[in-house]
Every structure is written in structure tokens, then in C-alpha cells.
Design a protein around this motif. Structure first.
Motif, PDB file in Angstrom:
ATOM      1  N   GLN A 112       0.853  -1.190   0.000  1.00  8.53           N
ATOM      2  CA  GLN A 112       0.000   0.000   0.000  1.00  8.53           C
ATOM      3  C   GLN A 112       0.886   1.236   0.000  1.00  8.53           C
ATOM      4  O   GLN A 112       1.885   1.302   0.717  1.00  8.53           O
ATOM      5  N   GLU A 113       0.517   2.173  -0.824  1.00 10.08           N
ATOM      6  CA  GLU A 113       1.260   3.419  -0.853  1.00 10.08           C
ATOM      7  C   GLU A 113       0.788   4.284   0.320  1.00 10.08           C
ATOM      8  O   GLU A 113      -0.402   4.342   0.613  1.00 10.08           O
ATOM      9  N   PRO A 114       1.747   4.919   0.989  1.00  4.94           N
ATOM     10  CA  PRO A 114       1.308   5.789   2.093  1.00  4.94           C
ATOM     11  C   PRO A 114       0.543   6.981   1.551  1.00  4.94           C
ATOM     12  O   PRO A 114       0.932   7.593   0.560  1.00  4.94           O
ATOM     13  N   CYS A 115      -0.570   7.237   2.178  1.00  8.71           N
ATOM     14  CA  CYS A 115      -1.376   8.364   1.712  1.00  8.71           C
ATOM     15  C   CYS A 115      -0.776   9.669   2.240  1.00  8.71           C
ATOM     16  O   CYS A 115      -0.292   9.754   3.362  1.00  8.71           O
ATOM     17  N   PRO A 116      -0.752  10.709   1.422  1.00  6.18           N
ATOM     18  CA  PRO A 116      -0.113  11.971   1.834  1.00  6.18           C
ATOM     19  C   PRO A 116      -0.904  12.694   2.930  1.00  6.18           C
ATOM     20  O   PRO A 116      -0.319  13.456   3.700  1.00  6.18           O
ATOM     21  N   SER A 117      -2.182  12.447   3.044  1.00  4.95           N
ATOM     22  CA  SER A 117      -2.945  13.154   4.065  1.00  4.95           C
ATOM     23  C   SER A 117      -3.008  12.410   5.373  1.00  4.95           C
ATOM     24  O   SER A 117      -3.556  12.891   6.344  1.00  4.95           O
ATOM     25  N   CYS A 118      -2.457  11.182   5.425  1.00  2.00           N
ATOM     26  CA  CYS A 118      -2.499  10.395   6.665  1.00  2.00           C
ATOM     27  C   CYS A 118      -1.400  10.894   7.602  1.00  2.00           C
ATOM     28  O   CYS A 118      -0.301  11.248   7.175  1.00  2.00           O
ATOM     29  N   PRO A 119      -1.661  10.893   8.940  1.00  2.00           N
ATOM     30  CA  PRO A 119      -0.618  11.376   9.882  1.00  2.00           C
ATOM     31  C   PRO A 119       0.512  10.421  10.059  1.00  2.00           C
ATOM     32  O   PRO A 119       0.706   9.394   9.845  1.00  2.00           O
TER      33      PRO A 119
END
Length: 119
Positions: A112-119
Motif C-alpha cells: 500500500q502506498e502511504p497516503c499523503p494526508s495520513c498522519p
């Protein structure tokens, strides 16, 4: 007594002493279709023209064409079915062989690619 019953079961029905109808795939169905095609073609031609010899010839041609057509269709269908079964068996064998290894394509976890809006 038991030996006679076994020999009767293995004997089968031979057409012209050559073709074992019971053990040859598609032979019984092809002969039944051929006899029906012969009857239909010959009878329809006789009802239309009232010519006996010509109707017999048409009936015989109908038997040959219907029998051969039905036999070839059945054999081709059986060959395709056997090929599909072989492919499925190979696929199942490969799945069992490669299950849980790095070559297993089904159970690989996707990154899974890390989401940019996730902390």
C-alpha cells in the motif's frame, strides 16, 4: 456362469464386425443421428417426388452425411473438453505446488502506498 456374464459385457455390439459401437466414443450417438437423418431425408424426398430409387439414394446420402457430421462434431467437442480439463488439472497442480512460496501470484500481499494526508 460368472465368466459368461463378463464375456457378454465385454463383447459389445460390432457394426460390420469392425466398429465396436459400445466402446467407441460418439459412435452410438452418431449412428442414431444418422438413422434419423436418413429416415427424414428419404421420407421427405419420397413424399415430394414419389420416386423410390432416388429417395433411397437421398436417404443413404442423408445417413452418411448426418452420421459423419455428428461423429466429427462429437469428437471435436470431446477433444476440446479434454484439453480444458488438462489445463485445469495443470493449473490446480501448479497452485498446490507454488502455494505459500514467493512464486505464488494469488496470495502476494499488495504494497500500500502511504497516503499523503495520513498522519
Amino acid at each position: 456362469m460368472a465368466g459368461e456374464e463378463e464375456s457378454d459385457k465385454n463383447k459389445g455390439f460390432k457394426l460390420l464386425g469392425i466398429l465396436d459401437v459400445q466402446n467407441t466414443p460418439c459412435a452410438r450417438e452418431a449412428l442414431l443421428h444418422g438413422s434419423g437423418g436418413s429416415l427424414a431425408a428419404g421420407l421427405l424426398h419420397f413424399l415430394a417426388t414419389s420416386r423410390v430409387k432416388r429417395s433411397f439414394d437421398i436417404g443413404f446420402a442423408g445417413f452418411m452425411l448426418t452420421t459423419l457430421g455428428s461423429w466429427f462434431y462429437c469428437r471435436i467437442t470431446n477433444a476440446q473438453l479434454r484439453m480444458q480439463q488438462r489445463l485445469i488439472q495443470d493449473g490446480i497442480k501448479n497452485k498446490v505446488m507454488y502455494e505459500g512460496t514467493s512464486l505464488d501470484t494469488v496470495s502476494k500481499p499488495k504494497k500500500q502506498e502511504p497516503c499523503p494526508s495520513c498522519p
